[in-house]
Design a protein around this motif. Structure first.
Motif, PDB file in Angstrom:
ATOM      1  N   VAL A   1       0.846  -1.193   0.000  1.00 62.64           N
ATOM      2  CA  VAL A   1       0.000   0.000   0.000  1.00 62.64           C
ATOM      3  C   VAL A   1       0.880   1.241   0.000  1.00 62.64           C
ATOM      4  O   VAL A   1       2.018   1.220   0.457  1.00 62.64           O
ATOM      5  CB  VAL A   1      -0.976   0.025   1.200  1.00 62.64           C
ATOM      6  CG1 VAL A   1      -2.011  -1.069   1.100  1.00 62.64           C
ATOM      7  CG2 VAL A   1      -0.233  -0.062   2.521  1.00 62.64           C
ATOM      8  N   GLY A   2       0.334   2.311  -0.519  1.00 65.63           N
ATOM      9  CA  GLY A   2       1.071   3.566  -0.553  1.00 65.63           C
ATOM     10  C   GLY A   2       0.209   4.651  -1.161  1.00 65.63           C
ATOM     11  O   GLY A   2      -1.001   4.501  -1.297  1.00 65.63           O
ATOM     12  N   GLY A   3       0.859   5.741  -1.561  1.00 66.80           N
ATOM     13  CA  GLY A   3       0.144   6.858  -2.148  1.00 66.80           C
ATOM     14  C   GLY A   3       1.048   8.053  -2.288  1.00 66.80           C
ATOM     15  O   GLY A   3       2.249   7.992  -2.003  1.00 66.80           O
TER      16      GLY A   3
ATOM     17  N   VAL B   1      -3.923   0.315  -2.482  1.00 64.39           N
ATOM     18  CA  VAL B   1      -3.069  -0.736  -3.035  1.00 64.39           C
ATOM     19  C   VAL B   1      -2.182  -0.120  -4.110  1.00 64.39           C
ATOM     20  O   VAL B   1      -2.648   0.654  -4.946  1.00 64.39           O
ATOM     21  CB  VAL B   1      -3.921  -1.874  -3.624  1.00 64.39           C
ATOM     22  CG1 VAL B   1      -3.044  -2.912  -4.310  1.00 64.39           C
ATOM     23  CG2 VAL B   1      -4.766  -2.514  -2.530  1.00 64.39           C
ATOM     24  N   THR B   2      -0.885  -0.452  -4.082  1.00 60.54           N
ATOM     25  CA  THR B   2       0.061   0.094  -5.055  1.00 60.54           C
ATOM     26  C   THR B   2       0.913  -1.016  -5.656  1.00 60.54           C
ATOM     27  O   THR B   2       1.073  -2.087  -5.059  1.00 60.54           O
ATOM     28  CB  THR B   2       1.006   1.119  -4.393  1.00 60.54           C
ATOM     29  OG1 THR B   2       1.596   0.530  -3.231  1.00 60.54           O
ATOM     30  CG2 THR B   2       0.280   2.375  -3.988  1.00 60.54           C
TER      31      THR B   2
ATOM     32  N   LEU C   1       3.499  -2.576   3.843  1.00 55.44           N
ATOM     33  CA  LEU C   1       2.638  -3.739   3.628  1.00 55.44           C
ATOM     34  C   LEU C   1       1.526  -3.740   4.667  1.00 55.44           C
ATOM     35  O   LEU C   1       1.772  -3.469   5.847  1.00 55.44           O
ATOM     36  CB  LEU C   1       3.449  -5.035   3.761  1.00 55.44           C
ATOM     37  CG  LEU C   1       4.661  -5.191   2.856  1.00 55.44           C
ATOM     38  CD1 LEU C   1       5.400  -6.482   3.191  1.00 55.44           C
ATOM     39  CD2 LEU C   1       4.250  -5.170   1.400  1.00 55.44           C
ATOM     40  N   LEU C   2       0.328  -4.045   4.225  1.00 54.79           N
ATOM     41  CA  LEU C   2      -0.816  -4.125   5.126  1.00 54.79           C
ATOM     42  C   LEU C   2      -0.601  -5.288   6.091  1.00 54.79           C
ATOM     43  O   LEU C   2      -0.350  -6.414   5.665  1.00 54.79           O
ATOM     44  CB  LEU C   2      -2.085  -4.329   4.300  1.00 54.79           C
ATOM     45  CG  LEU C   2      -3.410  -4.055   4.960  1.00 54.79           C
ATOM     46  CD1 LEU C   2      -3.484  -2.604   5.419  1.00 54.79           C
ATOM     47  CD2 LEU C   2      -4.536  -4.346   3.994  1.00 54.79           C
ATOM     48  N   LEU C   3      -0.674  -5.035   7.385  1.00 55.73           N
ATOM     49  CA  LEU C   3      -0.366  -6.055   8.379  1.00 55.73           C
ATOM     50  C   LEU C   3      -1.491  -7.079   8.541  1.00 55.73           C
ATOM     51  O   LEU C   3      -1.228  -8.257   8.749  1.00 55.73           O
ATOM     52  CB  LEU C   3      -0.044  -5.418   9.729  1.00 55.73           C
ATOM     53  CG  LEU C   3       0.525  -6.339  10.795  1.00 55.73           C
ATOM     54  CD1 LEU C   3       1.811  -7.011  10.329  1.00 55.73           C
ATOM     55  CD2 LEU C   3       0.770  -5.572  12.074  1.00 55.73           C
TER      56      LEU C   3
ATOM     57  N   ASP D   1      10.006  -4.159  -8.182  1.00 50.65           N
ATOM     58  CA  ASP D   1       9.706  -2.735  -7.968  1.00 50.65           C
ATOM     59  C   ASP D   1       9.239  -2.485  -6.531  1.00 50.65           C
ATOM     60  O   ASP D   1       9.613  -1.488  -5.912  1.00 50.65           O
ATOM     61  CB  ASP D   1       8.639  -2.244  -8.950  1.00 50.65           C
ATOM     62  CG  ASP D   1       9.146  -2.147 -10.380  1.00 50.65           C
ATOM     63  OD1 ASP D   1      10.377  -2.062 -10.575  1.00 50.65           O
ATOM     64  OD2 ASP D   1       8.298  -2.162 -11.296  1.00 50.65           O
ATOM     65  N   ILE D   2       8.419  -3.382  -6.010  1.00 48.32           N
ATOM     66  CA  ILE D   2       7.930  -3.247  -4.632  1.00 48.32           C
ATOM     67  C   ILE D   2       9.095  -3.404  -3.658  1.00 48.32           C
ATOM     68  O   ILE D   2       9.244  -2.627  -2.715  1.00 48.32           O
ATOM     69  CB  ILE D   2       6.818  -4.275  -4.327  1.00 48.32           C
ATOM     70  CG1 ILE D   2       5.595  -4.024  -5.212  1.00 48.32           C
ATOM     71  CG2 ILE D   2       6.455  -4.268  -2.848  1.00 48.32           C
ATOM     72  CD1 ILE D   2       4.930  -2.684  -5.042  1.00 48.32           C
TER      73      ILE D   2
END
Length: 112
Positions: free
Chosen positions: A37-39, A53-54, A62-64, A99-100
């Motif tokens: 996740v990000g933005g 979600v990215t 990362l979503l826990l 990339d992540i």
């Protein structure tokens, strides 16, 4: 009817991880634990940053836990630590691209 269960913790040595509370964009979907996740807003500098979600360099963590975003949601995002990729579902593993990994230099990814 509500379903109850437990989630496998994808972290290795949870005590060495760093997490922050975050706002998630209302997509009306359930996002699985471990999803990147990000933005545009930096979560470390803006407590009101809204994440989604990215799949690119805007990824911040990362979503826990698996989270239902219907109506918007608060969630816990891991920004540092060690991740066991084998503990993530196959579809989430597919999201963890090079990339992540590059966007998350403080997270070490292992297959243990």
């Amino acid at each position: 009817m509500a379903q109850y269960g437990t989630e496998t913790d994808f972290r290795i040595a949870p005590e060495l991880s760093f997490t922050l509370p975050a706002n998630l964009t209302d997509t009306g979907a359930t996002i699985k634990a471990g999803t990147p996740v990000g933005g545009a807003d930096n979560l470390l500098l803006n407590a009101d940053a809204e994440l989604a979600v990215t799949t690119d360099a805007t990824t911040q963590g990362l979503l826990l836990h698996t989270t239902d975003t219907k109506g918007g949601a608060f969630a816990t995002v891991m920004t540092e630590g060690f991740v066991n990729l084998n503990r993530l579902s196959e579809d989430v593993q597919a999201l963890i691209t090079d990339d992540i990994k590059t966007a998350l230099p403080k997270i070490t990814f292992l297959k243990r």
